[in-house]
Design a protein around this motif. Structure first.
Motif, PDB file in Angstrom:
ATOM      1  N   PHE A  68      28.941  18.651 -17.974  1.00  0.00           N
ATOM      2  CA  PHE A  68      28.379  19.945 -18.348  1.00  0.00           C
ATOM      3  C   PHE A  68      27.897  20.673 -17.106  1.00  0.00           C
ATOM      4  CE2 PHE A  68      26.785  18.742 -22.921  1.00  0.00           C
ATOM      5  CZ  PHE A  68      28.049  18.253 -23.226  1.00  0.00           C
ATOM      6  N   THR A  69      28.039  21.989 -17.113  1.00  0.00           N
ATOM      7  CA  THR A  69      27.560  22.810 -16.014  1.00  0.00           C
ATOM      8  C   THR A  69      26.789  23.998 -16.567  1.00  0.00           C
ATOM      9  OG1 THR A  69      29.495  22.222 -14.667  1.00  0.00           O
ATOM     10  CG2 THR A  69      28.201  24.140 -13.978  1.00  0.00           C
ATOM     11  N   ILE A  70      25.569  24.177 -16.100  1.00  0.00           N
ATOM     12  CA  ILE A  70      24.760  25.320 -16.501  1.00  0.00           C
ATOM     13  C   ILE A  70      24.830  26.368 -15.398  1.00  0.00           C
ATOM     14  CG2 ILE A  70      22.602  24.372 -15.550  1.00  0.00           C
ATOM     15  CD1 ILE A  70      21.147  25.637 -17.967  1.00  0.00           C
ATOM     16  N   SER A  71      24.927  27.629 -15.809  1.00  0.00           N
ATOM     17  CA  SER A  71      24.987  28.715 -14.845  1.00  0.00           C
ATOM     18  C   SER A  71      24.310  29.934 -15.453  1.00  0.00           C
ATOM     19  CB  SER A  71      26.436  29.043 -14.474  1.00  0.00           C
ATOM     20  OG  SER A  71      27.164  29.460 -15.606  1.00  0.00           O
ATOM     21  N   ARG A  72      24.105  30.965 -14.632  1.00  0.00           N
ATOM     22  CA  ARG A  72      23.459  32.168 -15.149  1.00  0.00           C
ATOM     23  C   ARG A  72      24.046  33.399 -14.502  1.00  0.00           C
ATOM     24  NH1 ARG A  72      22.111  34.698 -10.789  1.00  0.00           N
ATOM     25  NH2 ARG A  72      20.335  34.024  -9.513  1.00  0.00           N
ATOM     26  N   ASP A  73      24.012  34.490 -15.265  1.00  0.00           N
ATOM     27  CA  ASP A  73      24.411  35.802 -14.777  1.00  0.00           C
ATOM     28  C   ASP A  73      23.190  36.700 -14.956  1.00  0.00           C
ATOM     29  OD1 ASP A  73      25.356  38.412 -14.463  1.00  0.00           O
ATOM     30  OD2 ASP A  73      27.337  37.900 -15.229  1.00  0.00           O
ATOM     31  N   ALA A  74      22.476  36.942 -13.864  1.00  0.00           N
ATOM     32  CA  ALA A  74      21.233  37.700 -13.958  1.00  0.00           C
ATOM     33  C   ALA A  74      21.470  39.131 -14.412  1.00  0.00           C
ATOM     34  CB  ALA A  74      20.513  37.678 -12.604  1.00  0.00           C
ATOM     35  N   ALA A  75      22.579  39.719 -14.015  1.00  0.00           N
ATOM     36  CA  ALA A  75      22.870  41.104 -14.399  1.00  0.00           C
ATOM     37  C   ALA A  75      23.042  41.235 -15.901  1.00  0.00           C
ATOM     38  CB  ALA A  75      24.116  41.584 -13.683  1.00  0.00           C
ATOM     39  N   LYS A  76      23.515  40.165 -16.539  1.00  0.00           N
ATOM     40  CA  LYS A  76      23.731  40.177 -17.983  1.00  0.00           C
ATOM     41  C   LYS A  76      22.608  39.483 -18.738  1.00  0.00           C
ATOM     42  CE  LYS A  76      28.785  40.292 -17.686  1.00  0.00           C
ATOM     43  NZ  LYS A  76      30.048  39.615 -18.065  1.00  0.00           N
ATOM     44  N   ASN A  77      21.606  38.981 -18.011  1.00  0.00           N
ATOM     45  CA  ASN A  77      20.533  38.224 -18.661  1.00  0.00           C
ATOM     46  C   ASN A  77      21.097  37.116 -19.558  1.00  0.00           C
ATOM     47  OD1 ASN A  77      18.227  39.308 -17.555  1.00  0.00           O
ATOM     48  ND2 ASN A  77      17.610  40.454 -19.360  1.00  0.00           N
ATOM     49  N   THR A  78      22.087  36.429 -19.062  1.00  0.00           N
ATOM     50  CA  THR A  78      22.800  35.440 -19.857  1.00  0.00           C
ATOM     51  C   THR A  78      22.923  34.123 -19.095  1.00  0.00           C
ATOM     52  OG1 THR A  78      24.043  37.142 -21.035  1.00  0.00           O
ATOM     53  CG2 THR A  78      24.936  34.908 -21.094  1.00  0.00           C
ATOM     54  N   VAL A  79      22.717  33.042 -19.821  1.00  0.00           N
ATOM     55  CA  VAL A  79      22.890  31.696 -19.281  1.00  0.00           C
ATOM     56  C   VAL A  79      24.032  31.034 -20.036  1.00  0.00           C
ATOM     57  CG1 VAL A  79      21.815  29.431 -19.063  1.00  0.00           C
ATOM     58  CG2 VAL A  79      20.505  31.474 -18.554  1.00  0.00           C
ATOM     59  N   TYR A  80      24.808  30.239 -19.312  1.00  0.00           N
ATOM     60  CA  TYR A  80      25.976  29.584 -19.900  1.00  0.00           C
ATOM     61  C   TYR A  80      25.845  28.069 -19.780  1.00  0.00           C
ATOM     62  CZ  TYR A  80      27.774  34.290 -19.118  1.00  0.00           C
ATOM     63  OH  TYR A  80      27.946  35.648 -19.110  1.00  0.00           O
ATOM     64  N   LEU A  81      26.488  27.387 -20.721  1.00  0.00           N
ATOM     65  CA  LEU A  81      26.624  25.944 -20.636  1.00  0.00           C
ATOM     66  C   LEU A  81      28.099  25.621 -20.827  1.00  0.00           C
ATOM     67  CD1 LEU A  81      25.027  23.276 -20.302  1.00  0.00           C
ATOM     68  CD2 LEU A  81      25.118  23.054 -22.798  1.00  0.00           C
ATOM     69  N   GLU A  82      28.753  25.278 -19.718  1.00  0.00           N
ATOM     70  CA  GLU A  82      30.164  24.923 -19.744  1.00  0.00           C
ATOM     71  C   GLU A  82      30.260  23.424 -20.008  1.00  0.00           C
ATOM     72  OE1 GLU A  82      32.463  27.481 -18.828  1.00  0.00           O
ATOM     73  OE2 GLU A  82      34.046  26.200 -19.624  1.00  0.00           O
ATOM     74  N   MET A  83      30.988  23.067 -21.067  1.00  0.00           N
ATOM     75  CA  MET A  83      31.088  21.662 -21.461  1.00  0.00           C
ATOM     76  C   MET A  83      32.544  21.236 -21.447  1.00  0.00           C
ATOM     77  SD  MET A  83      28.342  21.664 -24.616  1.00  0.00           S
ATOM     78  CE  MET A  83      29.325  22.744 -25.644  1.00  0.00           C
ATOM     79  N   VAL A  84      32.848  20.202 -20.710  1.00  0.00           N
ATOM     80  CA  VAL A  84      34.203  19.651 -20.664  1.00  0.00           C
ATOM     81  C   VAL A  84      34.130  18.172 -20.988  1.00  0.00           C
ATOM     82  CG1 VAL A  84      34.942  21.350 -18.942  1.00  0.00           C
ATOM     83  CG2 VAL A  84      34.130  19.099 -18.194  1.00  0.00           C
ATOM     84  N   GLY A  85      35.280  17.611 -21.321  1.00  0.00           N
ATOM     85  CA  GLY A  85      35.300  16.189 -21.650  1.00  0.00           C
ATOM     86  C   GLY A  85      34.388  15.849 -22.813  1.00  0.00           C
ATOM     87  N   LEU A  86      34.388  16.697 -23.836  1.00  0.00           N
ATOM     88  CA  LEU A  86      33.461  16.498 -24.952  1.00  0.00           C
ATOM     89  C   LEU A  86      33.777  15.221 -25.723  1.00  0.00           C
ATOM     90  CD1 LEU A  86      33.106  20.196 -26.046  1.00  0.00           C
ATOM     91  CD2 LEU A  86      31.216  18.687 -25.424  1.00  0.00           C
ATOM     92  N   LYS A  87      32.703  14.585 -26.193  1.00  0.00           N
ATOM     93  CA  LYS A  87      32.800  13.333 -26.930  1.00  0.00           C
ATOM     94  C   LYS A  87      32.205  13.536 -28.325  1.00  0.00           C
ATOM     95  CE  LYS A  87      31.762  10.891 -22.613  1.00  0.00           C
ATOM     96  NZ  LYS A  87      30.828   9.941 -21.959  1.00  0.00           N
ATOM     97  N   PRO A  88      32.596  12.712 -29.284  1.00  0.00           N
ATOM     98  CA  PRO A  88      32.000  12.849 -30.628  1.00  0.00           C
ATOM     99  C   PRO A  88      30.474  12.789 -30.602  1.00  0.00           C
ATOM    100  CG  PRO A  88      33.925  11.440 -30.720  1.00  0.00           C
ATOM    101  CD  PRO A  88      33.684  11.735 -29.269  1.00  0.00           C
ATOM    102  N   GLU A  89      29.914  12.022 -29.698  1.00  0.00           N
ATOM    103  CA  GLU A  89      28.451  11.917 -29.623  1.00  0.00           C
ATOM    104  C   GLU A  89      27.787  13.168 -29.063  1.00  0.00           C
ATOM    105  OE1 GLU A  89      30.699   9.763 -28.387  1.00  0.00           O
ATOM    106  OE2 GLU A  89      30.025   8.907 -26.459  1.00  0.00           O
TER     107      GLU A  89
END
Length: 126
Positions: A68-89
């Protein structure tokens, strides 16, 4: 009053990817960071990741490091959570949250956060 709105959840197969977004209505100096938590059925809400607006400093729970990678775009007042390799858990409702006051970095505890979004469902299943 600060309000948070998550989006981007859904159903993905194991190994799939998703990007969650959290838009913040406004920010004050107290809302110096944004965190992601998750809650699976029958379990406690747990910390996932956090990012600091000013310098993009981040912290992660051990179980998501490298996936998982968290990032932010201050101009958009938005935070993202990029998730790869997702597991059932990883199946859970994912919440974004922001502190209501400045606390010791990094804020890992639920009690460090005073404003929460409504949550978005992530389901990992074949």
């Amino acid at each position: 009053q600060v309000q948070l709105a998550e989006s981007g959840g859904g159903l993905v197969p194991p190994g799939g990817s998703l990007r969650l977004s959290c838009e913040v209505s406004r920010r004050t100096y107290k809302n110096y960071a944004m965190g992601w938590f998750r809650q699976a059925p029958g379990k406690e809400r747990e910390f996932v990741a956090v990012i600091r607006w000013a310098d993009r400093d981040t912290a992660y729970a051990d179980f998501v490091k490298g996936r998982f990678t968290i990032s932010r775009d201050a101009a958009k007042n938005t935070v993202y959570l990029e998730m790869v390799g997702l597991k059932p858990e990883d199946t859970a409702v994912y919440f974004c949250a922001t502190p209501s006051d400045v606390v010791t970095w990094p804020p890992f505890s639920r009690s460090d956060y005073g404003v929460w979004g409504q949550g978005t469902q992530v389901t990992v299943s074949s």
